[in-house]
Design a protein around this motif. Structure first.
Motif, PDB file in Angstrom:
ATOM      1  N   VAL A   5       0.842  -1.204   0.000  1.00 15.03           N
ATOM      2  CA  VAL A   5       0.000   0.000   0.000  1.00 15.03           C
ATOM      3  C   VAL A   5       0.875   1.252   0.000  1.00 15.03           C
ATOM      4  N   PRO A   6       1.014   1.918  -1.131  1.00 15.92           N
ATOM      5  CA  PRO A   6       1.747   3.200  -1.160  1.00 15.92           C
ATOM      6  C   PRO A   6       0.926   4.302  -0.497  1.00 15.92           C
ATOM      7  N   VAL A   7       1.585   5.111   0.325  1.00 20.92           N
ATOM      8  CA  VAL A   7       0.913   6.226   1.001  1.00 20.92           C
ATOM      9  C   VAL A   7       1.740   7.497   0.797  1.00 20.92           C
ATOM     10  N   LYS A   8       1.054   8.611   0.634  1.00 16.53           N
ATOM     11  CA  LYS A   8       1.738   9.881   0.372  1.00 16.53           C
ATOM     12  C   LYS A   8       1.477  10.880   1.488  1.00 16.53           C
ATOM     13  N   ARG A   9       2.497  11.659   1.808  1.00 16.59           N
ATOM     14  CA  ARG A   9       2.403  12.720   2.809  1.00 16.59           C
ATOM     15  C   ARG A   9       1.956  14.000   2.102  1.00 16.59           C
ATOM     16  N   VAL A  10       0.806  14.549   2.529  1.00 14.60           N
ATOM     17  CA  VAL A  10       0.250  15.744   1.905  1.00 14.60           C
ATOM     18  C   VAL A  10      -0.200  16.724   2.983  1.00 14.60           C
ATOM     19  N   VAL A  11      -0.526  17.918   2.562  1.00 18.23           N
ATOM     20  CA  VAL A  11      -1.104  18.893   3.479  1.00 18.23           C
ATOM     21  C   VAL A  11      -2.454  18.379   3.951  1.00 18.23           C
ATOM     22  N   ASP A  12      -2.698  18.446   5.245  1.00 21.26           N
ATOM     23  CA  ASP A  12      -3.954  17.970   5.809  1.00 21.26           C
ATOM     24  C   ASP A  12      -5.141  18.628   5.099  1.00 21.26           C
ATOM     25  N   TYR A  13      -6.173  17.818   4.803  1.00 20.90           N
ATOM     26  CA  TYR A  13      -7.290  18.337   4.013  1.00 20.90           C
ATOM     27  C   TYR A  13      -8.084  19.420   4.742  1.00 20.90           C
ATOM     28  N   ASN A  14      -7.899  19.551   6.052  1.00 19.53           N
ATOM     29  CA  ASN A  14      -8.605  20.600   6.804  1.00 19.53           C
ATOM     30  C   ASN A  14      -7.878  21.943   6.758  1.00 19.53           C
ATOM     31  N   VAL A  15      -6.657  21.948   6.235  1.00 16.01           N
ATOM     32  CA  VAL A  15      -5.837  23.160   6.215  1.00 16.01           C
ATOM     33  C   VAL A  15      -6.138  23.966   4.953  1.00 16.01           C
ATOM     34  N   LYS A  16      -6.280  25.262   5.110  1.00 17.72           N
ATOM     35  CA  LYS A  16      -6.458  26.139   3.957  1.00 17.72           C
ATOM     36  C   LYS A  16      -5.094  26.377   3.316  1.00 17.72           C
ATOM     37  N   VAL A  17      -4.930  25.943   2.090  1.00 15.44           N
ATOM     38  CA  VAL A  17      -3.642  26.024   1.403  1.00 15.44           C
ATOM     39  C   VAL A  17      -3.357  27.467   0.994  1.00 15.44           C
ATOM     40  N   VAL A  26       3.016  25.973  -3.148  1.00 15.05           N
ATOM     41  CA  VAL A  26       2.203  26.264  -1.972  1.00 15.05           C
ATOM     42  C   VAL A  26       3.082  26.235  -0.731  1.00 15.05           C
ATOM     43  N   GLU A  27       2.658  26.954   0.280  1.00 14.68           N
ATOM     44  CA  GLU A  27       3.435  27.076   1.519  1.00 14.68           C
ATOM     45  C   GLU A  27       3.320  25.795   2.341  1.00 14.68           C
ATOM     46  N   LEU A  28       4.471  25.187   2.659  1.00 19.41           N
ATOM     47  CA  LEU A  28       4.501  23.958   3.444  1.00 19.41           C
ATOM     48  C   LEU A  28       5.133  24.147   4.815  1.00 19.41           C
ATOM     49  N   ALA A  29       5.777  25.299   5.026  1.00 22.43           N
ATOM     50  CA  ALA A  29       6.427  25.543   6.313  1.00 22.43           C
ATOM     51  C   ALA A  29       5.379  25.716   7.419  1.00 22.43           C
ATOM     52  N   ASN A  30       5.567  24.997   8.518  1.00 25.33           N
ATOM     53  CA  ASN A  30       4.678  25.074   9.684  1.00 25.33           C
ATOM     54  C   ASN A  30       3.220  24.754   9.336  1.00 25.33           C
ATOM     55  N   VAL A  31       3.042  23.845   8.373  1.00 24.65           N
ATOM     56  CA  VAL A  31       1.708  23.433   7.957  1.00 24.65           C
ATOM     57  C   VAL A  31       1.491  21.980   8.386  1.00 24.65           C
ATOM     58  N   LYS A  32       0.313  21.682   8.913  1.00 23.89           N
ATOM     59  CA  LYS A  32       0.010  20.317   9.340  1.00 23.89           C
ATOM     60  C   LYS A  32      -0.044  19.390   8.135  1.00 23.89           C
ATOM     61  N   LYS A 219       4.012  28.408 -12.709  1.00 21.01           N
ATOM     62  CA  LYS A 219       3.435  29.390 -11.795  1.00 21.01           C
ATOM     63  C   LYS A 219       2.243  28.799 -11.075  1.00 21.01           C
ATOM     64  N   VAL A 220       2.106  29.119  -9.817  1.00 24.01           N
ATOM     65  CA  VAL A 220       0.960  28.689  -9.019  1.00 24.01           C
ATOM     66  C   VAL A 220       0.243  29.931  -8.512  1.00 24.01           C
ATOM     67  N   ILE A 221      -1.042  30.035  -8.804  1.00 26.30           N
ATOM     68  CA  ILE A 221      -1.815  31.196  -8.365  1.00 26.30           C
ATOM     69  C   ILE A 221      -3.112  30.722  -7.712  1.00 26.30           C
ATOM     70  N   GLU A 222      -3.653  31.544  -6.847  1.00 30.22           N
ATOM     71  CA  GLU A 222      -4.933  31.231  -6.218  1.00 30.22           C
ATOM     72  C   GLU A 222      -6.073  31.483  -7.207  1.00 30.22           C
ATOM     73  N   PRO A 223      -7.168  30.744  -7.078  1.00 29.22           N
ATOM     74  CA  PRO A 223      -8.311  30.986  -7.967  1.00 29.22           C
ATOM     75  C   PRO A 223      -8.910  32.367  -7.718  1.00 29.22           C
ATOM     76  N   VAL A 224      -9.507  32.915  -8.734  1.00 29.21           N
ATOM     77  CA  VAL A 224     -10.133  34.226  -8.627  1.00 29.21           C
ATOM     78  C   VAL A 224     -11.291  34.151  -7.632  1.00 29.21           C
ATOM     79  N   ALA A 225     -11.354  35.121  -6.748  1.00 25.17           N
ATOM     80  CA  ALA A 225     -12.431  35.146  -5.750  1.00 25.17           C
ATOM     81  C   ALA A 225     -13.779  35.298  -6.437  1.00 25.17           C
TER      82      ALA A 225
END
Length: 249
Positions: A5-17, A26-32, A219-225
């Motif tokens: 079973v391969p498993v990957k370490r990702v940003v917790d789905y409850n965290v706002k990226v 995306v910012e990974l420092a001090n992120v759960k 480039k990585v950008i946030e979606p338009v509000a």
């Protein structure tokens, strides 16, 4: 049978990226961080197969930095018997991960590789299919039900028109969908037991594989509000706004 079973370490789905200031990622420092939810479902399914006496051993595998050991420990807390970390500080794209997993499959000789259909960070949905192609094994993607029948596997998968049931010989590769199961909560005793389970570390460089990235992120950008919705009094006003403001009719 042995299940890998391969498993990957990702940003917790409850965290706002949050996107980095230079738009390089995306910012990974001090992120759960946490185990990828689809992979967690794969671990749960493998453990259920073992509990039903359909599997003899569940091996959790992760590729990446040393912190990925936490992800493997999470899988072992759910019920995996041991873990393997393929350590690498370099970026590992889906093809590179598939090559690493192929090398581990050839060493471990599992009858089944079950993994999440995609990771929630890159949403590539490629690793399982690439691994099956490299191994020359049959595959069943987006599984919502898995049953082991002697030397064969019966998998129900979700498609646009409903459900499709496949039968394929073992060994095989299966990717999991959300409705396959609901992962169990890892209890404190199982978390403590997971710390004592064997975890092997293998250097990615020692496998002799070409793991160079094939893709470059420009480039990585946030979606338009999105604008807030408004209530309309009647159909006439709705049609007027669609015609004159949204200009879609």
């Amino acid at each position: 049978m042995k299940v890998l079973v391969p498993v990957k370490r990702v940003v917790d789905y409850n965290v706002k990226v949050r996107v980095k200031a230079d738009h390089s990622g995306v910012e990974l420092a001090n992120v759960k961080m946490a185990i990828n939810p689809f992979d967690e479902i794969a671990v749960e399914e493998a453990v259920r197969l073992k509990e039903a006496a359909r599997a003899t051993e569940v091996v959790a595998v992760s590729c990446g930095v040393a912190a990925c050991q936490e992800t493997i420990r999470s899988a072992m807390a759910i019920g995996a018997d041991r873990g393997i970390l393929v350590s690498s500080d370099a970026e590992l794209q889906p093809l590179a991960v598939a090559k690493i997993l192929k090398a581990l499959v050839e060493r471990e000789s599992p009858a089944l590789v079950i993994l999440g259909k995609q990771a929630i960070d890159d949403d590539s949905n490629q690793t399982g299919q690439m691994l099956a192609a490299l191994l020359g094994w049959p595959q069943a993607t987006f599984a919502s039900k898995v049953a082991v029948l002697d030397e064969r596997l019966r998998v129900t998968r979700e498609i646009d028109g409903g459900l499709e049931t496949l039968e394929l010989p073992l060994p095989a590769v299966v990717t999991t969908d959300l409705r396959l199961n609901e992962p169990r909560y890892a209890t404190l005793p199982n978390i403590m037991k997971a710390k004592k389970k064997p975890l092997e570390t293998v250097a990615a460089a020692s496998l002799g594989l070409d793991l160079a990235p094939r893709l470059t992120t420009l480039k990585v950008i946030e979606p338009v509000a999105r604008k807030a919705g408004v209530m309309v009094a009647d159909v006439v006003q709705l049609v007027d706004k669609l015609r004159n403001e949204a200009k879609v009719i």
